[in-house]
Write an enzyme that holds these catalytic residues in place. Structure first.
Site, PDB file in Angstrom:
ATOM      1  N   SER A  13       1.310  -7.660   2.082  1.00 17.86           N
ATOM      2  CA  SER A  13       0.395  -6.644   2.582  1.00 17.86           C
ATOM      3  C   SER A  13      -0.688  -6.361   1.527  1.00 17.86           C
ATOM      4  CB  SER A  13       1.167  -5.383   2.982  1.00 17.86           C
ATOM      5  OG  SER A  13       0.340  -4.502   3.704  1.00 17.86           O
ATOM      6  N   GLN A  14      -0.777  -5.143   0.992  1.00 23.44           N
ATOM      7  CA  GLN A  14      -1.733  -4.913  -0.086  1.00 23.44           C
ATOM      8  C   GLN A  14      -1.475  -5.875  -1.240  1.00 23.44           C
ATOM      9  OE1 GLN A  14      -3.208  -0.960  -2.162  1.00 23.44           O
ATOM     10  NE2 GLN A  14      -1.287  -1.596  -3.117  1.00 23.44           N
ATOM     11  N   ASP A  43       1.215  -8.335  14.429  1.00 20.55           N
ATOM     12  CA  ASP A  43       0.968  -7.431  13.303  1.00 20.55           C
ATOM     13  C   ASP A  43      -0.285  -6.605  13.569  1.00 20.55           C
ATOM     14  OD1 ASP A  43       0.546  -6.196  10.872  1.00 20.55           O
ATOM     15  OD2 ASP A  43       0.727  -8.026   9.669  1.00 20.55           O
ATOM     16  N   TYR A  69       0.822  -1.207   0.000  1.00 18.05           N
ATOM     17  CA  TYR A  69       0.000   0.000   0.000  1.00 18.05           C
ATOM     18  C   TYR A  69       0.859   1.261   0.000  1.00 18.05           C
ATOM     19  CZ  TYR A  69      -4.045   2.908   1.337  1.00 18.05           C
ATOM     20  OH  TYR A  69      -5.058   3.825   1.373  1.00 18.05           O
ATOM     21  N   HIS A 127       4.253  -6.253  11.217  1.00 16.27           N
ATOM     22  CA  HIS A 127       3.838  -6.304   9.822  1.00 16.27           C
ATOM     23  C   HIS A 127       4.976  -6.648   8.867  1.00 16.27           C
ATOM     24  CE1 HIS A 127       1.015  -5.864   6.640  1.00 16.27           C
ATOM     25  NE2 HIS A 127       1.602  -4.808   6.095  1.00 16.27           N
TER      26      HIS A 127
END
Length: 327
Positions: free
Chosen positions: A190-191, A276, A95, A306
């Protein structure tokens, strides 16, 4: 950071049903119509060789058609002189980041794979070395970031465009002469992991999915559990736009990784970090436990946030791929 989510045994069993995630009854129709419309507008991808001064790889600047026929940029990296057909890794970004520079994307080509790294439309100014793909679609009132752009209508939401781009990136990879279209793996963190899950549920014929600490899973639980952004963009929006809660979560449900996972059958390697706060582990387990394919594995990092496994995931991915999609 302390442990904050469910105990491990409860995480392993955590499997919210479609009603708890808010799955829309017309989910499949919505996406079939969306992808058909995008493919109707698609043109043949274009690519230009990029001189990098590197001898082990050949790099290309690629433009392909995404949602609405909009041009989406990508980097294609090949082992030097490769003619194929090669197994291929299609990768999505985290992201706020863009595709950056071609010299940043060398790992998979050096392992013998073709590698297509997709730019994220409208992103690329939060970290890294920039992006090159605008998002030409407007939207109504939104909080800063991407999560609430068009949040009152799934047809207008930003993630409809981005997840469509992710699927059409697979189409674009298959159009490359060096690529073996039957051996395509999608990946990201992640994204990027959330987009890999979306592609897993929407694209046909994938050979594998590697989704690290995926974002965009079980939106409602995520916003109730963490104070971290980007999920807090949704909270920020709702704190100002009182009364929009029901429609906002109805919109987001179309893009939820848990719902996409229910429709995905390609082999899956994913990961979760128990500390996370950005992508809480229970939201990832919700997608993992919903995943329809039986060849699936989750790597757990009990002491990490994360960042998850960081560079330690790379050798695991190589070993996992060597068994399923060898180079």
């Amino acid at each position: 950071m302390a442990l904050f989510d469910l105990p491990t045994d409860q995480l392993q069993a955590y499997a919210p049903g479609p009603d708890e995630v808010g799955e829309a009854p017309d989910h499949d129709e919505f996406w079939a119509t969306t992808l058909a419309g995008a493919r109707d507008l698609a043109t043949v991808p274009e690519r230009t060789r990029v001189p990098t001064g590197l001898r082990a790889v050949d790099s290309y600047d690629v433009t392909f058609s995404g949602f609405g026929g909009h041009p989406v940029r990508a980097w294609l990296t090949l082992p030097a002189g490769a003619e194929g057909p090669l197994p291929t890794v299609v990768q999505y970004n985290g992201y706020g980041g863009g595709r950056g520079l071609p010299t940043e994307h060398l790992f998979w080509a050096n392992a013998g794979y073709a590698h297509l790294f997709m730019d994220s439309r409208g992103q690329g100014s939060s970290w890294g070395n920039g992006g090159d793909t605008p998002d030409p679609v407007g939207h109504g009132p939104a909080s800063p970031g991407q999560m609430t752009r068009g949040i009152l209508d799934p047809h207008e939401h930003y993630l409809r465009r981005l997840q469509t781009d992710a699927v059409l990136a697979v189409d674009a990879a298959r159009a490359m002469p060096e690529v073996d279209g039957t051996r395509i793996v999608v990946t990201g963190g992640s994204q990027g992991g959330g987009l890999a899950l979306a592609a897993a549920g929407l694209a046909e014929g994938l050979a594998g999915v590697m989704a690290d600490v995926p974002f965009l899973c079980h939106f409602r639980r995520a916003v109730d559990l963490t104070d971290a952004f980007p999920y807090q963009e949704i909270v920020q929006y709702l704190s100002v736009n009182r009364g929009h809660e029901e429609q906002a979560f109805r919109t987001l449900a179309y893009f939820d990784g848990v719902t996409h996972a229910r429709r995905a059958t390609a082999p899956l390697l994913t990961s979760a970090a128990l500390r996370d706060m950005v992508c809480p582990p229970s939201t990832i387990y919700a997608a993992f436990n919903a995943y329809a394919g039986t060849d699936k594995e989750i790597v757990v990092w009990p002491w990490n946030g994360h960042e998850g496994g960081g560079g330690h995931m790379a050798p695991r991915q190589l070993a996992w791929l060597a068994e399923r999609v060898p180079a």
